[in-house]
Scaffold this active site. Structure first.
Site, mmCIF file in Angstrom:
data_model
loop_
_atom_site.group_PDB
_atom_site.id
_atom_site.type_symbol
_atom_site.label_atom_id
_atom_site.label_comp_id
_atom_site.label_asym_id
_atom_site.label_seq_id
_atom_site.Cartn_x
_atom_site.Cartn_y
_atom_site.Cartn_z
ATOM 1 N N LEU A 107 0.876 -1.172 0.000
ATOM 2 C CA LEU A 107 0.000 0.000 0.000
ATOM 3 C C LEU A 107 0.910 1.218 0.000
ATOM 4 C CD1 LEU A 107 -2.683 -0.983 2.703
ATOM 5 C CD2 LEU A 107 -2.971 -1.011 0.220
ATOM 6 N N ASP A 108 0.555 2.253 -0.763
ATOM 7 C CA ASP A 108 1.439 3.420 -0.783
ATOM 8 C C ASP A 108 1.351 4.177 0.539
ATOM 9 O OD1 ASP A 108 -0.536 5.577 -0.872
ATOM 10 O OD2 ASP A 108 -0.914 5.029 -2.949
ATOM 11 N N VAL A 109 2.247 5.118 0.722
ATOM 12 C CA VAL A 109 2.405 5.774 2.019
ATOM 13 C C VAL A 109 1.132 6.486 2.466
ATOM 14 C CG1 VAL A 109 3.336 7.906 1.010
ATOM 15 C CG2 VAL A 109 3.965 7.271 3.363
ATOM 16 N N THR A 111 -1.980 5.526 1.790
ATOM 17 C CA THR A 111 -3.114 4.599 1.839
ATOM 18 C C THR A 111 -3.065 3.812 3.139
ATOM 19 O OG1 THR A 111 -3.141 4.382 -0.565
ATOM 20 C CG2 THR A 111 -4.254 2.664 0.687
#
Length: 291
Positions: A107-109, A111
C-alpha cells in the site's frame, strides 16, 4: 529431487518469488559459490548465500505457514528499511527467529487499511499473482462530481500508462459532505497506485483510500491502526486452498488460550500511543540538534 531456487527461498521465508527474482537479477545470490541465475534449480544440499550470508533452506514439512492481518496507518512505508528513517510497516510486527514476514502486496504511504503478512513466500506469491484473480476491495473517498458515464468507463476499462485497467465493481456508499463521496471498488490485480490512477483518469481526486478486504480476509472491525492479528489455522487453510496450496497442519495460535478482542485491542492502542510519543520526542530532539 531439485526445485527452483526462487521457490525454495520463498518457502523458506526470504521474500516473495518476485523479490527473490529481483535479488537474483542483481547478483546478490550465490549457489555453491557461483552467481545464481533466474530459474536455476537446486537440491537440498546446495549452499546458498544472500549478500554473502548463508541461508537456511527449509523443506515443505518444516515450514509453519503463519498469516497476519495488519491495519496500516497512513504515513507508514511498505519497506523493511527507509534511509530517511521514516516509519515502516515491519517495525510493529512480532519478531521471529529463523523466519521473516513477507508482505502480500503493498500500500502506498498515503493509503491505509488491510495488509497481509505471511512466513510462506509461495503463499504470498500466489496471492499476488494476477493469474489467481484474488479480489481486493477498497473504500475510496472521491472529491469531485462522479457521473454515470465515468463509472461506466471505469468498469469497461481505461488506458493507463502501463496498460488497460478497470474496476470489477463500483458501489456508492453513505457518508461524505459536499463534493466528497465514498465508494467501494473491487479489482483483481495490484498494480502500483492503480486505484488512484483509475479515478484520476476521470479528473477527480482521491482524498482518502482504505483497503478493507483481500480475498476473503476482511479488515477486522475494531483492530486499531498499527495493530496486527494472527489468523487461526482454519482461516490460513481457507486462504491456502483459494490459491491451490496444500493445507497446513500446524499453528502458533491456540484459540483456547486467546485473550478477548477488547483486551487485545486495548493493549494495541496503548502500545501505539507510546510509540507515537517516542517518535514525537525523537523528532523534537533531532530538530533541536539541527538548530
Amino acid at each position: 529431487m531439485t526445485e527452483k531456487l526462487q521457490k525454495v527461498l520463498a518457502r523458506s521465508g526470504y521474500g516473495s518469488r518476485r523479490e527473490i527474482e529481483a535479488m537474483i537479477g542483481a547478483g546478490r545470490i550465490r549457489v555453491n559459490g557461483k552467481v545464481a541465475q533466474v530459474g536455476e534449480r537446486i537440491d537440498a544440499d546446495a549452499s546458498v548465500r544472500i549478500d554473502g550470508h548463508e541461508v537456511v533452506i527449509k523443506s515443505e514439512n518444516s515450514v509453519v505457514c503463519r498469516v497476519l492481518t495488519y491495519h496500516k496507518p497512513e504515513g507508514e512505508l511498505c519497506t523493511r528499511k527507509d534511509p530517511e528513517g521514516r516509519p515502516t510497516v515491519y517495525e510493529r510486527l512480532p519478531r521471529m527467529s529463523g523466519a521473516r514476514w513477507v508482505a502480500v502486496g503493498r500500500l502506498d504511504v498515503n493509503t491505509s487499511g488491510l495488509l497481509l503478512f505471511t512466513t510462506d513466500g509461495e503463499l504470498a506469491n500466489r496471492l499476488m499473482h494476477p493469474s489467481q484473480e484474488v479480489e481486493r476491495e477498497y473504500a475510496v473517498r472521491i472529491f469531485g462530481e462522479v457521473t454515470d458515464a465515468m463509472i461506466n468507463r471505469l468498469k469497461k476499462g481505461v488506458q493507463l500508462e502501463d496498460g488497460l485497467a478497470h474496476f470489477d465493481t463500483i458501489k456508492a456508499v453513505g457518508g461524505g459532505e459536499g463534493m466528497n463521496r465514498w465508494y467501494h471498488v473491487t479489482l483483481k490485480e495490484g498494480r502500483n497506485r492503480e486505484v488512484r490512477r483509475l479515478w484520476e483518469s476521470q479528473e477527480v481526486q482521491v482524498s482518502r483510500l482504505i483497503r478493507v478486504r483481500y480475498g476473503d480476509i476482511k479488515l477486522e472491525s475494531g483492530l486499531p491502526q498499527g495493530g496486527w492479528s494472527e489468523l487461526e489455522l482454519d482461516q490460513v487453510n481457507e486462504l491456502r486452498a483459494k490459491v491451490g496450496l496444500q493445507p497446513e497442519d500446524k499453528s502458533f495460535v491456540d484459540p483456547r488460550h486467546q485473550e478477548s478482542k477488547q483486551r487485545k485491542f486495548a493493549k494495541i492502542r496503548k502500545a501505539t500511543s507510546k510509540r507515537k510519543d517516542r517518535l514525537r520526542e525523537a523528532q523534537r530532539v533531532n530538530k533541536n540538534k539541527r538548530k
